[in-house]
Enzyme design. Structure first.
Site, PDB file in Angstrom:
ATOM      1  N   CYS A  63      45.403  54.842  40.671  1.00 42.73           N
ATOM      2  CA  CYS A  63      45.665  53.462  40.237  1.00 42.73           C
ATOM      3  C   CYS A  63      46.052  53.343  38.773  1.00 42.73           C
ATOM      4  O   CYS A  63      46.983  52.598  38.434  1.00 42.73           O
ATOM      5  CB  CYS A  63      44.475  52.562  40.552  1.00 42.73           C
ATOM      6  SG  CYS A  63      42.983  52.856  39.553  1.00 42.73           S
ATOM      7  N   HIS A 101      38.991  50.125  38.993  1.00 43.45           N
ATOM      8  CA  HIS A 101      40.312  49.948  39.574  1.00 43.45           C
ATOM      9  C   HIS A 101      41.163  49.130  38.616  1.00 43.45           C
ATOM     10  O   HIS A 101      40.663  48.248  37.910  1.00 43.45           O
ATOM     11  CB  HIS A 101      40.234  49.251  40.933  1.00 43.45           C
ATOM     12  CG  HIS A 101      41.574  49.073  41.576  1.00 43.45           C
ATOM     13  ND1 HIS A 101      42.405  50.133  41.855  1.00 43.45           N
ATOM     14  CD2 HIS A 101      42.261  47.957  41.956  1.00 43.45           C
ATOM     15  CE1 HIS A 101      43.533  49.683  42.391  1.00 43.45           C
ATOM     16  NE2 HIS A 101      43.464  48.375  42.460  1.00 43.45           N
ATOM     17  N   ASP A 112      49.520  45.307  42.907  1.00 42.45           N
ATOM     18  CA  ASP A 112      48.526  46.378  42.974  1.00 42.45           C
ATOM     19  C   ASP A 112      49.161  47.633  43.571  1.00 42.45           C
ATOM     20  O   ASP A 112      48.896  48.006  44.714  1.00 42.45           O
ATOM     21  CB  ASP A 112      47.335  45.913  43.830  1.00 42.45           C
ATOM     22  CG  ASP A 112      46.146  46.848  43.699  1.00 42.45           C
ATOM     23  OD1 ASP A 112      46.225  47.831  42.939  1.00 42.45           O
ATOM     24  OD2 ASP A 112      45.122  46.608  44.365  1.00 42.45           O
TER      25      ASP A 112
END
Length: 253
Positions: A63, A101, A112
């Site tokens: 991420c 995250h 995302d």
């Protein structure tokens, strides 16, 4: 940031104002993987390192790498991209889930690109309207990303206060995620790539392939087969995989 190289990497030749299409091409072209963490090489988040790995070397990342790279791209294109931290709550209560995250917002959209197999396929509106199987909803402390379940309900994936965070915040979180023994990324192998007709996911020794609506699962026999899988399906060859250590695969540790 060499935008021409980035767009060649994701295969996008259309308008550079088409945010949703650029995001979708990013997801399809750049895999999710945590190989550098398992190889003892914590990912670097400066733009030179990100471009060298995800663009030039045609690798994937997790991420912090996906979101940091995409934030750079958006800013180069004139968007006011903001970066945020979230607590992943799929299996862990909010009070026990660290902020490990990273995702983005641009205007009233949530992006995302680094959430692996649960990453939304398109940007999501902050107003709670669902887009495909995902939606963003408000809660008492901020927002939450949710995904539709087979029984018609919604599973909460992560929660965030939506406070803008800064590069130093992600440097700290990245260090924990890439080095701490309690981090799932230091314990197990995780990877996912979108293919022309489906996707391939790896969790430790299990390989799940979705092709034309059909799902098959098999187990990797050894590291040599793992290396061959990444070369064939993920688009890069990494000889170091022949010495990869994965704590949740005892015979590989």
């Amino acid at each position: 940031m060499d935008l021409d190289a980035y767009f060649a990497r994701i295969g996008w030749t259309g308008a550079r104002s088409a945010l949703a299409e650029i995001y979708a091409h990013h997801l399809r072209a750049i895999p999710f993987e945590n190989l550098d963490v398992l190889l003892g090489r914590p990912p670097k988040l400066d733009i030179a390192a990100l471009a060298a790995k995800l663009v030039t070397a045609r690798r994937g990342g997790y991420c912090y790498e996906h979101a940091s790279l995409f934030a750079h791209v958006l800013r180069e294109l004139g968007w006011e991209a903001r970066t945020h931290s979230a607590r992943v709550v799929m299996v862990t209560p909010r009070q026990l889930a660290p902020r490990t995250h990273m995702f983005l917002t641009a205007g009233d959209l949530v992006l995302d690109p680094g959430f692996g197999g649960q990453a939304p396929a398109t940007p999501l509106a902050l107003d709670g309207a669902s887009t495909g199987p995902h939606r963003v909803v408000r809660d008492e402390l901020g927002i939450a990303l949710e995904m539709a379940t087979a029984d018609g309900g919604w599973q909460r994936l992560w929660v965030s206060t939506l406070e803008p965070d800064h590069p130093i915040d992600f440097e700290m979180a990245n260090h924990f995620t890439a080095t701490h023994p309690s981090s799932p990324f230091t314990q197990r192998l995780m990877a996912r790539v979108v293919t022309a007709d489906g996707r391939v996911s790896v969790m430790n020794r299990d390989v799940t392939t979705v092709r034309g609506g059909e799902t098959t699962t098999r187990q990797l026999a050894d590291r040599a087969e793992l290396r061959a899988l990444f070369a064939e399906q993920f688009g890069f060859d990494l000889p170091e995989l022949l010495a990869l250590r994965v704590p949740m695969i005892p015979e590989w540790s």
